[in-house]
Design a protein around this motif. Structure first.
Motif, PDB file in Angstrom:
ATOM      1  N   LEU A 883      -3.520  -9.280  13.678  1.00  0.00           N
ATOM      2  CA  LEU A 883      -2.504  -8.741  12.784  1.00  0.00           C
ATOM      3  C   LEU A 883      -3.049  -7.540  12.009  1.00  0.00           C
ATOM      4  N   ARG A 884      -4.301  -7.634  11.551  1.00  0.00           N
ATOM      5  CA  ARG A 884      -4.898  -6.541  10.798  1.00  0.00           C
ATOM      6  C   ARG A 884      -5.051  -5.292  11.663  1.00  0.00           C
ATOM      7  N   GLY A 885      -5.502  -5.467  12.898  1.00  0.00           N
ATOM      8  CA  GLY A 885      -5.662  -4.311  13.781  1.00  0.00           C
ATOM      9  C   GLY A 885      -4.341  -3.643  14.090  1.00  0.00           C
ATOM     10  N   LEU A 886      -3.296  -4.443  14.351  1.00  0.00           N
ATOM     11  CA  LEU A 886      -1.991  -3.860  14.653  1.00  0.00           C
ATOM     12  C   LEU A 886      -1.426  -3.140  13.435  1.00  0.00           C
ATOM     13  N   LEU A 887      -1.567  -3.759  12.264  1.00  0.00           N
ATOM     14  CA  LEU A 887      -1.050  -3.131  11.054  1.00  0.00           C
ATOM     15  C   LEU A 887      -1.801  -1.835  10.751  1.00  0.00           C
ATOM     16  N   ALA A 888      -3.099  -1.784  11.017  1.00  0.00           N
ATOM     17  CA  ALA A 888      -3.865  -0.563  10.782  1.00  0.00           C
ATOM     18  C   ALA A 888      -3.369   0.574  11.665  1.00  0.00           C
ATOM     19  N   THR A 889      -3.083   0.308  12.921  1.00  0.00           N
ATOM     20  CA  THR A 889      -2.574   1.371  13.796  1.00  0.00           C
ATOM     21  C   THR A 889      -1.174   1.809  13.378  1.00  0.00           C
ATOM     22  N   PHE A 942       6.959   8.018   5.695  1.00  0.00           N
ATOM     23  CA  PHE A 942       6.080   7.905   4.539  1.00  0.00           C
ATOM     24  C   PHE A 942       6.425   6.681   3.712  1.00  0.00           C
ATOM     25  N   GLU A 943       7.712   6.416   3.511  1.00  0.00           N
ATOM     26  CA  GLU A 943       8.137   5.260   2.722  1.00  0.00           C
ATOM     27  C   GLU A 943       7.796   3.954   3.444  1.00  0.00           C
ATOM     28  N   VAL A 944       7.918   3.949   4.767  1.00  0.00           N
ATOM     29  CA  VAL A 944       7.525   2.752   5.518  1.00  0.00           C
ATOM     30  C   VAL A 944       6.041   2.481   5.325  1.00  0.00           C
ATOM     31  N   ARG A 945       5.247   3.568   5.305  1.00  0.00           N
ATOM     32  CA  ARG A 945       3.813   3.386   5.098  1.00  0.00           C
ATOM     33  C   ARG A 945       3.532   2.818   3.714  1.00  0.00           C
ATOM     34  N   LEU A 946       4.282   3.252   2.698  1.00  0.00           N
ATOM     35  CA  LEU A 946       4.066   2.721   1.345  1.00  0.00           C
ATOM     36  C   LEU A 946       4.320   1.215   1.305  1.00  0.00           C
ATOM     37  N   LEU A 947       5.385   0.795   1.931  1.00  0.00           N
ATOM     38  CA  LEU A 947       5.691  -0.647   1.931  1.00  0.00           C
ATOM     39  C   LEU A 947       4.655  -1.436   2.724  1.00  0.00           C
ATOM     40  N   LEU A 948       4.196  -0.887   3.866  1.00  0.00           N
ATOM     41  CA  LEU A 948       3.180  -1.596   4.656  1.00  0.00           C
ATOM     42  C   LEU A 948       1.849  -1.641   3.917  1.00  0.00           C
ATOM     43  N   LEU A 949       1.563  -0.590   3.087  1.00  0.00           N
ATOM     44  CA  LEU A 949       0.356  -0.635   2.276  1.00  0.00           C
ATOM     45  C   LEU A 949       0.424  -1.752   1.235  1.00  0.00           C
ATOM     46  N   ALA A 950       1.631  -1.982   0.692  1.00  0.00           N
ATOM     47  CA  ALA A 950       1.790  -3.094  -0.242  1.00  0.00           C
ATOM     48  C   ALA A 950       1.515  -4.425   0.440  1.00  0.00           C
ATOM     49  N   GLY A 982      -1.387 -15.955  -8.061  1.00  0.00           N
ATOM     50  CA  GLY A 982      -1.356 -14.938  -9.107  1.00  0.00           C
ATOM     51  C   GLY A 982      -0.053 -14.161  -9.114  1.00  0.00           C
ATOM     52  N   ASP A 983      -0.027 -13.102  -9.903  1.00  0.00           N
ATOM     53  CA  ASP A 983       1.182 -12.306 -10.096  1.00  0.00           C
ATOM     54  C   ASP A 983       1.442 -11.448  -8.857  1.00  0.00           C
ATOM     55  N   VAL A 984       2.669 -11.531  -8.390  1.00  0.00           N
ATOM     56  CA  VAL A 984       3.067 -10.763  -7.224  1.00  0.00           C
ATOM     57  C   VAL A 984       3.725  -9.447  -7.633  1.00  0.00           C
ATOM     58  N   ALA A 985       3.998  -9.306  -8.932  1.00  0.00           N
ATOM     59  CA  ALA A 985       4.781  -8.159  -9.379  1.00  0.00           C
ATOM     60  C   ALA A 985       4.077  -6.846  -9.093  1.00  0.00           C
ATOM     61  N   ARG A 986       2.742  -6.830  -9.179  1.00  0.00           N
ATOM     62  CA  ARG A 986       2.046  -5.567  -8.994  1.00  0.00           C
ATOM     63  C   ARG A 986       2.127  -5.068  -7.550  1.00  0.00           C
ATOM     64  N   TYR A 987       2.410  -6.003  -6.607  1.00  0.00           N
ATOM     65  CA  TYR A 987       2.569  -5.595  -5.207  1.00  0.00           C
ATOM     66  C   TYR A 987       3.999  -5.181  -4.894  1.00  0.00           C
ATOM     67  N   VAL A 988       4.931  -5.517  -5.824  1.00  0.00           N
ATOM     68  CA  VAL A 988       6.347  -5.236  -5.580  1.00  0.00           C
ATOM     69  C   VAL A 988       6.748  -3.890  -6.179  1.00  0.00           C
TER      70      VAL A 988
END
Length: 1011
Positions: A883-889, A942-950, A982-988
């Protein structure tokens, strides 16, 4: 010693003596010779005559006085006996047979032989009958008297006995004299000579057999025909009609003296003249049925006598009953000669017999058939063909020429079956009831059944024709043959029926055969199945027979399942079905290679058999793994055949084969943890194999190789490298320095042509993926599959409010799928790589990540398999590296993308959505992050990348560890409590920012991202 002669015979004697040259005695000398012969004293010297002198006196009288021939021949008996005694005594004392010729009586014997031979030659009608009866009677007396001597071989050693007596001058002289008489009497009176031979054979058998053997070898045709004729006359005069025909032979032989001798003579001749005997017996039978010949008034042939003609058939039957060799010699051709016209003639001859006598003849015929050493199968076929009634529905044998003939054969066949039943089930006196006791095993040998043991396959084939009465007779005979032959024959019969039966009616005959045999032959069905397996290993069965055998075994076990679903009717068939299932389950490893058989029908029949067969309670791991591998391979072959088969009958068969494979795989997965792991591994590896990837929409080319444009091959230029290099200069530099330059020319004929492969049918791909997921889910949720910590055994208990909810996927089974996926997608990943590093560190594994992305591009079926793994929480944790490798690509792609919208990169958009959805299903993400994929189609790269980074940051901060999951007994699943993370708000926060920016397009999704 005086003998009275008629005037004719006396004149013949005188005529023969008139030709002799030694008749020079005066009356006075003849008177003295007669007195000396009578008194045994020399009349001139007054002393007693020696044996030699007395014999010479007898010879002189035989030459001179015809009236003295009876007395002389009687006296010569003693002379011959004296010579034989001396001959045997010399053998006993010295052991050298050649020295016996030194006896002082041998010259007398030769003189007597010369006189008799001359008389027979000159006047055979007068001397041949007398000398023949005297010679053959004397031979019988000498053979019997000296049979017990030490020098005489046993009577059974016919060759040694013949050699002994033919080396003796006396017996050899008698044999030659009799042969001369027989040769002389053949033209005008052979019966008298043969009668004498028969009478002597009756009186002196078996010591007289060597004489019969020698005479028969010298005159085979005459002896055979005349012996049969004389035996018929004697049979008719002593025992027919009026007496019953017996089956034992001993009683009849005692009441009819000559028939035993007839049997003995023909038995001796059968070794070298069996063809002549067979022809004569058949001629005698046929002549008795044909109209009587127009004979002259003086003819005495038996064909002209109506009484003898009626007695011929009973005589031949009695003769065959007394001699098995004669029966075997004539039975085959006799059956062939029984054509409809002959049967009608036989019926006409026999219909005039009394009822009791006819019954006796039928009983004797039944006895002969049961004791026939050869031709039993031919006799059985003749009886069945003739006794079978004509049918307009079933094409059977040629109809019988007469209803009376058919009824007679029907009765004869019924009597034969009854007689065989008595012989098979007969037990000696004092035998125990147990058929396996030593006393019960000493059964009587039945030659008819012994021969039929080699025709079991033909009997089964004829039985399965189901022709009215015929198949009932043959089935009863098959049962008797199985009991008689024991387990080997019974096993072969049952195996043949299982192999040849083509419908339920024919298959029922196998169970009807098993029912009576199971009581006396335990373990019959397992032995029959083992024999079928042996035939499979030896490739004895063809594809059609093999397919039929597998279908019949499957039908037997499916009948058991139908009875369980029905009214619960048990009985013999249900018990038999259980035994078949138990026997087949012990040979699963032998049947499973047939799943990969080249013939589609055999492969389909094998999977049908294994799908309904019970699994063994205990099996070797090697056998289980073999079955699992063969079943998974057949599953993928069935999927391919389903895509190629289309519709119709073949399409239905391959569809059923796929369903049977799915059923068998699910049952194997539920059998044990070993089979579960093997089946899941083989399914995943098979789905990702390059030979099967096209079934699930995968690419057939190697990963990372771009498809080349097809170019037409260039023509062969036909130029050499030397010519090409000369174009670059006047000469070619061959100095060999490092600066030498050569033109390599054109290797090959251009770019390789890539054949354009047809694209798979989308509907077929979807169907195959659904089938693969269905069988994987069934294997992972099969009853009996345990969870990772043991508490998942309770997972099978669902809330009663929702009974139709499918059983949950086992975490342990899902882990097997996860580990197998990781091993096939990226083999160099260690099992401990579960935690995620910061996103900027992904560049250290960029090569591996690209390989992972290419795997997902080449195999679209990976995403559905990941969803199956996600459903078996926490198994998705073990796919963390993939999953990590696919998400990185994907992050790298969206970062570099310059498209206006994410939908302009369809595959990457779909992969991003499926990846986030899968991680949400596996509870690697909280619900608020698991829903972000719903907004991807409306965003820019770019916005898709922001969400995937979260998503990346959350998983990095809250590692996908299996220890964070707790089993819930209410749901029967492992669940994760996100409140402990923990708090999930910082990822949202990035999500809310993107929502606010695109509120016009994402307003309807705002409620999905509320904390």
């Amino acid at each position: 010693m005086s003998t009275v002669f008629g005037s004719t015979i006396m004149k013949a004697m005188q005529t023969s003596h008139s030709h002799t040259t030694q008749n020079v005695f005066s009356p006075q000398e003849l008177s003295l010779e007669i007195k000396s012969f009578i008194s045994g004293v020399d009349q001139n010297q007054g002393r007693k005559l020696s044996v030699r002198e007395h014999a010479r006196c007898a010879v002189r009288l035989l030459r001179s006085v015809p009236a003295c021939r009876g007395a002389v021949l009687e006296h010569l008996r003693g002379v011959y006996d004296e010579h034989v005694s001396a001959f045997l005594h010399h053998l006993e004392m010295e052991g050298d047979g050649n020295s016996a010729h030194s006896s002082n009586l041998e010259d007398v014997i030769m003189e007597v032989h010369g006189v008799l031979s001359e008389f027979i030659r000159l006047n055979p009608r007068a001397w041949a009958p007398l000398v023949s009866s005297w010679a053959v009677d004397l031979l019988g007396q000498l053979s019997s008297k000296h049979a017990g001597r030490r020098a005489a071989p046993h009577s059974s050693s016919l060759n040694e006995l013949l050699q002994l007596w033919m080396s003796c001058a006396a017996t050899r002289s008698l044999m030659e004299a009799y042969s001369q008489c027989l040769a002389a009497m053949l033209a005008w009176c052979p019966d008298a000579c043969v009668d004498a031979l028969l009478d002597t054979s009756v009186q002196h058998s078996p010591y007289f057999d060597w004489v019969v053997a020698h005479i028969g070898s010298s005159f085979p045709g005459t002896i055979i025909s005349r012996v049969l004729a004389c035996g018929l006359k004697d049979f008719c005069s002593h025992g027919y009609p009026g007496d019953k025909l017996g089956q034992g032979g001993a009683d009849k032989g005692s009441r009819v003296p000559k028939i035993g001798s007839v049997v003995g003579i023909l038995g001796h001749l059968a070794a070298r003249h069996s063809d002549s005997i067979r022809r004569e017996l058949l001629r005698m039978f046929q002549d008795s049925l044909s109209p009587p010949p127009m004979s002259s008034s003086g003819s005495s042939s038996w064909e002209s006598s109506a009484q003898l003609r009626r007695a011929t058939v009973p005589f031949l039957l009695q003769l065959a009953a007394l001699s098995p060799s004669l029966l075997g010699a004539v039975s085959a051709e006799l059956v062939e000669s029984l054509r409809p016209p002959v049967l009608l003639q036989l019926q006409v001859v026999l219909q005039g017999l009394p009822r009791e006598e006819l019954d006796n003849m039928l009983g004797l015929a039944v006895h002969l058939i049961s004791q026939s050493p050869a031709g039993g199968a031919r006799v059985l076929r003749f009886l069945a063909d003739t006794a079978t009634p004509a049918s307009v529905i079933i094409s059977g044998p040629t109809p019988s020429p007469n209803e009376g003939v058919r009824e007679a054969c029907d009765r004869l066949l019924q009597m034969l079956l009854l007689h065989l039943h008595k012989l098979v089930y007969n037990r000696p006196e004092g035998a125990e009831v147990n058929p396996h006791s030593p006393a019960a095993q000493t059964r009587r040998v039945v030659p008819f059944l012994e021969e039929l043991q080699s025709h079991v396959g033909e009997l089964c084939a004829e039985t399965l024709r189901l022709e009215r009465k015929r198949h009932l007779w043959l089935h009863q005979l098959l049962c008797l043959l199985s009991v008689y032959g024991g387990p080997s024959v019974a096993t072969e019969a049952l195996c043949q029926l299982l192999t040849q039966a083509r419908n339920p009616e024919e298959l029922a005959l196998a169970w009807q055969l098993h029912s009576p045999l199971s009581a006396c032959l335990p373990g019959l069905l397992p032995a029959a199945v083992a024999r079928c397996v042996a035939q499979i290993h030896t490739h004895t069965l063809g594809p059609r027979q093999l397919r039929q055998l597998l279908l019949n075994l499957a039908s037997a076990m499916q009948s058991q399942e139908e009875e369980r679903r029905g009214a619960g009717a048990g009985g013999a068939q249900a018990s038999m079905a259980v035994q078949v299932g138990a026997a087949v389950s012990g040979h699963l490893h032998n049947f499973c290679p047939l799943l990969l058989h080249g013939d589609l029908g055999v492969s389909h029949s094998a999977v049908r058999l294994l799908s309904c067969s019970p699994l063994p309670r205990a099996a070797a791991p090697a056998h289980l793994l073999l079955v699992c591998r063969a079943t998974v391979t057949h599953f993928f072959l069935a999927l391919r055949r389903r895509g190629e088969g289309g519709k119709g009958r073949d399409g239905g068969q391959v569809g059923e084969a796929v369903n049977c494979s799915v059923s068998l795989l699910s049952r194997l997965a539920a059998y044990s943890s070993l089979t579960l792991k093997c089946v899941l591994q083989q399914l995943v590896e098979g789905a990702l194999h390059k030979g099967n990837s096209d079934l699930f929409g995968g690419q057939t080319e190697e990963m990372g190789v771009e498809t080349l444009v097809s170019l037409a091959p260039t023509q062969d230029l036909g130029a050499s490298l030397l010519d090409i290099n000369c174009k670059f200069g006047t000469t070619v530099n061959f100095s060999g320095s490092v600066w030498s330059v050569f033109h390599a020319g054109v290797i090959g004929k251009g770019l390789k042509v890539r054949t354009a492969k047809p694209h798979p049918d989308p509907a077929g791909v979807i169907q195959n993926v659904q089938t693969l997921l269905a069988v994987t889910v069934q294997c992972c949720s099969a009853p009996g599959v345990s969870g990772g910590n043991g508490s998942l055994n309770n997972g099978g208990h669902h809330p009663a409010s929702d009974p139709e909810e499918p059983p949950p996927i086992s975490a342990e089974a899902a882990k097997v799928v996860a580990v197998t996926l990781v091993e096939n997608i990226c083999p160099d990943v260690a099992n401990g790589e579960l935690s995620w590093p910061p996103e900027e560190h992904a560049r250290t594994t960029v090569e591996r990540d690209i390989h992972i992305r290419r795997c997902f591009e080449a195999h679209p079926v990976l995403f559905p398999l990941l969803h199956v793994v996600a459903a078996g929480r926490p198994a998705l944790c073990y796919c963390s590296a993939v999953l990590r490798g696919l998400l990185a690509t994907l992050l790298a792609h969206w970062e570099a993308s310059r498209e206006a919208s994410a939908v302009d990169s369809p595959w990457h958009l779909q992969a991003s959505c499926l990846l986030v959805s899968c991680m949400g299903e596996g509870q690697l993400l909280p619900p608020v992050l698991a829903n972000v994929h719903e907004a991807f189609p409306y965003l820019t790269p770019f916005e898709v990348r922001l969400l995937l980074l979260a998503v990346w940051e959350y998983v990095r901060g809250n590692g996908p560890m299996p220890q964070k999951f707790v089993f819930s007994s209410e749901k029967g699943l492992f669940c994760r409590d996100f409140s402990r993370d923990g708090d999930v708000a910082r990822y949202v926060a990035p999500i809310h920012s993107v929502l606010h920016k695109n509120i016009d397009r994402l307003g309807h999704l705002c409620w999905r991202f509320q904390l």
